[in-house]
Design a protein around this motif. Structure first.
Motif, short mmCIF file in Angstrom:
data_model
loop_
_atom_site.label_atom_id
_atom_site.label_comp_id
_atom_site.label_asym_id
_atom_site.label_seq_id
_atom_site.Cartn_x
_atom_site.Cartn_y
_atom_site.Cartn_z
N ALA A 23 -1.12 2.43 -13.27
CA ALA A 23 -1.81 3.69 -13.53
C ALA A 23 -2.81 4.02 -12.42
O ALA A 23 -3.19 5.16 -12.25
CB ALA A 23 -2.55 3.63 -14.87
N ARG A 24 -3.21 2.99 -11.70
CA ARG A 24 -4.16 3.17 -10.60
C ARG A 24 -3.91 2.12 -9.53
O ARG A 24 -3.57 0.98 -9.83
CB ARG A 24 -5.60 3.03 -11.13
N GLY A 25 -4.05 2.52 -8.28
CA GLY A 25 -3.89 1.59 -7.17
C GLY A 25 -5.09 1.66 -6.24
O GLY A 25 -5.69 2.71 -6.07
N THR A 26 -5.44 0.53 -5.66
CA THR A 26 -6.51 0.46 -4.67
C THR A 26 -5.95 -0.14 -3.40
O THR A 26 -5.35 -1.21 -3.41
CB THR A 26 -7.68 -0.40 -5.18
N ASP A 27 -6.13 0.58 -2.27
CA ASP A 27 -5.69 0.09 -0.97
C ASP A 27 -6.91 -0.10 -0.08
O ASP A 27 -7.75 0.80 0.04
CB ASP A 27 -4.75 1.08 -0.29
N VAL A 28 -7.00 -1.26 0.55
CA VAL A 28 -8.07 -1.55 1.52
C VAL A 28 -7.40 -1.99 2.81
O VAL A 28 -6.55 -2.89 2.79
CB VAL A 28 -9.02 -2.64 1.01
N THR A 29 -7.76 -1.36 3.93
CA THR A 29 -7.18 -1.71 5.23
C THR A 29 -8.27 -2.27 6.13
O THR A 29 -9.34 -1.68 6.28
CB THR A 29 -6.54 -0.48 5.90
N ARG A 30 -7.98 -3.42 6.72
CA ARG A 30 -8.89 -4.05 7.67
C ARG A 30 -8.11 -4.46 8.92
O ARG A 30 -6.89 -4.53 8.89
CB ARG A 30 -9.55 -5.29 7.05
N VAL A 31 -8.83 -4.74 9.98
CA VAL A 31 -8.23 -5.22 11.23
C VAL A 31 -8.87 -6.56 11.57
O VAL A 31 -10.09 -6.71 11.51
CB VAL A 31 -8.44 -4.21 12.38
N ARG A 32 -8.04 -7.52 11.90
CA ARG A 32 -8.52 -8.85 12.29
C ARG A 32 -7.48 -9.51 13.17
O ARG A 32 -6.44 -8.91 13.49
CB ARG A 32 -8.79 -9.71 11.04
N GLY B 35 0.79 -1.22 0.00
CA GLY B 35 0.00 0.00 0.00
C GLY B 35 0.83 1.27 0.00
O GLY B 35 2.06 1.24 0.03
N GLY B 36 0.13 2.40 -0.06
CA GLY B 36 0.79 3.69 -0.02
C GLY B 36 1.68 3.95 -1.22
O GLY B 36 2.78 4.48 -1.08
N ARG B 37 1.23 3.61 -2.41
CA ARG B 37 2.05 3.76 -3.62
C ARG B 37 1.59 4.91 -4.50
O ARG B 37 1.62 4.82 -5.72
CB ARG B 37 2.03 2.45 -4.43
N ARG B 38 1.17 6.01 -3.88
CA ARG B 38 0.71 7.14 -4.68
C ARG B 38 1.80 7.63 -5.62
O ARG B 38 2.99 7.49 -5.33
CB ARG B 38 0.29 8.30 -3.76
N LEU C 50 -4.41 -4.38 1.92
CA LEU C 50 -4.52 -5.07 0.64
C LEU C 50 -4.35 -4.04 -0.46
O LEU C 50 -5.15 -3.13 -0.60
CB LEU C 50 -5.88 -5.77 0.52
N HIS C 51 -3.29 -4.20 -1.25
CA HIS C 51 -2.96 -3.25 -2.32
C HIS C 51 -3.03 -3.97 -3.66
O HIS C 51 -2.43 -5.03 -3.85
CB HIS C 51 -1.55 -2.69 -2.11
N THR C 52 -3.76 -3.38 -4.60
CA THR C 52 -3.82 -3.91 -5.96
C THR C 52 -3.46 -2.81 -6.93
O THR C 52 -3.97 -1.69 -6.83
CB THR C 52 -5.23 -4.45 -6.30
N ALA C 53 -2.54 -3.12 -7.86
CA ALA C 53 -2.11 -2.15 -8.87
C ALA C 53 -2.68 -2.56 -10.22
O ALA C 53 -2.66 -3.75 -10.59
CB ALA C 53 -0.59 -2.09 -8.94
N TYR C 54 -3.18 -1.57 -10.97
CA TYR C 54 -3.78 -1.81 -12.28
C TYR C 54 -3.07 -0.95 -13.34
O TYR C 54 -2.61 0.16 -13.04
CB TYR C 54 -5.26 -1.43 -12.27
N GLU D 47 -0.60 -8.23 -0.01
CA GLU D 47 -1.27 -8.17 1.28
C GLU D 47 -0.21 -8.07 2.36
O GLU D 47 0.63 -8.95 2.51
CB GLU D 47 -2.14 -9.41 1.50
N GLY D 48 -0.24 -6.96 3.10
CA GLY D 48 0.72 -6.73 4.18
C GLY D 48 0.05 -6.86 5.53
O GLY D 48 -0.97 -6.22 5.80
#
Length: 242
Positions: free
Chosen positions: A176-185, A78-81, A207-211, A222-223
């Motif tokens: 060109a685009r990234g999506t970051d989702v943060t969860r706690v478990r 994540g955090g790949r702006r 959870l980071h996905t690059a497109y 997934e970190g």
């Protein structure tokens, strides 16, 4: 858009480092040599080296020039702006196990647009704290179309230039685009073992996905970080709209 001259020089040096022409700790060509080779000014070669420094590929030495890093760095997921660099969030890391084709968890398969039961290339690393202990357990999943064109992803050693640059060079596709989702478990047993913590323990999961520009997934990472080590700081402007 054509590359600027300093970007071309940086890309050439990055490729030569990746191909093993310069070993870790070895000195790169001097600014004078690069100026003569490319017919550019010293300011242009400095800009090229600044790119490689931001990538965590080279280290400057006062009065001597630049050497290839001996300890590559990696970032947690994540955090790949755009505008961020490997060195800004990069830390020493340890590669875990051997890369292999596995069936990813359902949420990763969904992010990669894979059909049920399809395999992806699994690579794992442990990002370390300043004291050298475990900080984040990262699993990276690459879809088959990327793996087919990027054979080095299946090798166990680190990729000095970083997987993003390597994938771009091999495929012509870049994020060109990234999506970051943060969860706690709670951590799984395997995650707790990798992180050296006792269960039950809360973890933050990024959870980071690059497109690419066509919306095709390039990688899903997934970190997993113990709650006591996870922190996110976002600095942004505020104020009334004009």
């Amino acid at each position: 858009m054509p590359q600027l001259k300093y970007e071309v020089i940086a890309e050439d040096l990055r490729r030569r480092i990746a191909d093993g022409e310069f070993d870790p700790g070895e000195m790169l060509p001097s600014s004078r040599d690069l100026c003569e080779q490319w017919g550019v000014s010293r300011a242009t070669t400095i800009k090229a080296m600044d790119i490689l420094r931001a990538d965590g590929l080279v280290i400057p030495h006062q009065g001597r020039g630049f050497t290839v890093v001996e300890t590559p760095v990696a970032r947690p997921a994540g955090g790949r702006r755009a505008g961020t660099s490997r060195t800004a969030g990069g830390r020493p890391f340890r590669r875990l196990g051997q890369p292999e084709m596995l069936t990813p968890p359902s949420h990763v398969a969904e992010a990669l647009n894979l059909p049920p039961g399809a395999a992806a290339l699994h690579r794992a690393r442990l990002v370390l704290t300043d004291a050298g202990g475990p900080m984040t357990y990262v699993t990276a999943w690459f879809p088959p179309d990327i793996v087919d064109q990027c054979p080095r992803l299946s090798h166990s050693g680190p990729i000095a230039e970083g997987t993003t640059h390597y994938v771009r060079r091999q495929t012509g596709r870049e994020p060109a685009r990234g999506t970051d989702v943060t969860r706690v478990r709670l951590a799984t047993k395997a995650e707790a073992e990798h992180l050296g913590v006792k269960q039950p323990v809360a973890v933050a999961v990024d959870l980071h996905t690059a497109y690419d520009k066509e919306g095709r997934p390039l990688v899903c990472e997934e970190g997993v970080t113990p709650s006591g080590l996870w922190e996110r700081v976002d600095d942004y402007p505020m104020g009334a709209k004009a």
